[in-house]
Design a protein around this motif. Sequence first.
Motif, PDB file in Angstrom:
ATOM      1  N   GLN A 215    -103.160  49.851 -17.093  1.00 39.31           N
ATOM      2  CA  GLN A 215    -102.647  51.032 -18.159  1.00 39.31           C
ATOM      3  C   GLN A 215    -102.707  52.232 -17.402  1.00 39.31           C
ATOM      4  OE1 GLN A 215    -104.625  53.463 -19.648  1.00 39.31           O
ATOM      5  NE2 GLN A 215    -106.493  52.894 -18.521  1.00 39.31           N
ATOM      6  N   MET A 218     -99.515  53.779 -16.156  1.00 45.23           N
ATOM      7  CA  MET A 218     -98.371  54.073 -16.857  1.00 45.23           C
ATOM      8  C   MET A 218     -98.488  55.337 -17.535  1.00 45.23           C
ATOM      9  SD  MET A 218     -98.718  50.421 -18.810  1.00 45.23           S
ATOM     10  CE  MET A 218     -98.560  48.781 -17.904  1.00 45.23           C
ATOM     11  N   SER A 222     -96.126  53.946 -22.540  1.00 42.56           N
ATOM     12  CA  SER A 222     -96.195  52.579 -21.936  1.00 42.56           C
ATOM     13  C   SER A 222     -97.563  51.883 -22.069  1.00 42.56           C
ATOM     14  CB  SER A 222     -95.538  52.622 -20.682  1.00 42.56           C
ATOM     15  OG  SER A 222     -94.166  52.991 -20.608  1.00 42.56           O
ATOM     16  N   ALA A 223     -98.145  52.876 -21.871  1.00 46.21           N
ATOM     17  CA  ALA A 223     -99.704  52.305 -21.770  1.00 46.21           C
ATOM     18  C   ALA A 223    -100.182  51.926 -23.128  1.00 46.21           C
ATOM     19  CB  ALA A 223    -100.891  53.355 -21.339  1.00 46.21           C
ATOM     20  N   TYR A 226     -98.276  48.634 -23.842  1.00 45.47           N
ATOM     21  CA  TYR A 226     -98.857  47.310 -23.168  1.00 45.47           C
ATOM     22  C   TYR A 226    -100.443  46.955 -23.774  1.00 45.47           C
ATOM     23  CZ  TYR A 226    -101.738  45.250 -19.331  1.00 45.47           C
ATOM     24  OH  TYR A 226    -102.850  44.682 -18.561  1.00 45.47           O
TER      25      TYR A 226
END
Length: 258
Positions: A215, A218, A222-223, A226
Motif C-alpha cells: 500500500q 499506491m 488505490s491503497a 487494496y
Amino acid sequence: MPDILLRHDSDHIATLTLNRPDARNALSIGLMQALDDELSAIAEDRTVKVVIIAGNGSAFCAGHDLRELRATPTRAAYEAVFALCSRLMQRIVGLPKPVIARVHGVATAAGCQLVASADLAVAADTARFATPGVDIGLFCSTPMVALTRSVGRKAAMEMLLTGELISAARAAELGLVNRVVAEAELAAATLALAAGIAAKSPLTVAIGKQAFHRQAEMDLASAYEYTSGVMTRNMLARDAEEGIDAFLGKRKPRWTGT
C-alpha cells in the motif's frame, strides 16, 4: 574457516549473526549469499516467526567489502555484486516474517541499507550510522533506495551528500531505528521486542507486513481499495475468528496460523 553467518533459533525467533568481525562484518559476496539463502529457508520454516539480524565484533556492518570489489574491477563483476545485494534487501522486505536489526557499533553504506531494509531496528546508544560513499567517489545509490523509504527526503539527502556519521538518537529521530537502549541492554531489548511479535498470529503478521509494503507504493484511493480487500480476506481467516472470539470472551487466543 569460521562460518561467516551464524544462526541461533529459540522460542520461534531466529537470530542471524554476521560473523566477519575482522572486516567489521563487511558484506562480501559470500556473506550476502549466505544471508539470502538463510532468509529464503526461513521463509518456509513454520517454526520461525521473527528474525533478528545482528553482527559479531565491534561493528554491526561496515557496508560492502571494498577490497573484494576492487579485486575484480569489471562491469560484469560489479553488476553481479549489486544485483545480489539488491536481491538480498528485497528478500528482507518480502520475507513473510518481521525482520529486526540489532545494531551496535557502526552501520555504514550497505550496512545502513541493511538497517533501513529491516522492518524494525533496535540500536545501542553508542551506535552510529552513515552513507559515506560520497567520500570515496562511490555514491550510495543502492543504499539510497532503502534509506529514502525509511526517513524523510531531506534527511536522506543530507546523509547521502555529506556522508557524515549520525548518532543513534538522531537515527531514532529520523525514523531509521525504532528504539535506542544502553549497549548492555541491546540483546535483551531486541529479544523482548521480537518475543512480543512472535506471540501474535503468524498469519496475521505476514498479511500485515505484505500489505504495509504494497500500500505504501499506491495512491490513496488505490491503497484503501487494496487494504479493504486485505482486511476482508483476513477476517475470513481462522486466526481472526479466534482472536476476536478470545477478545470478546476475555481469554487468551490460541493461534493456528491459518
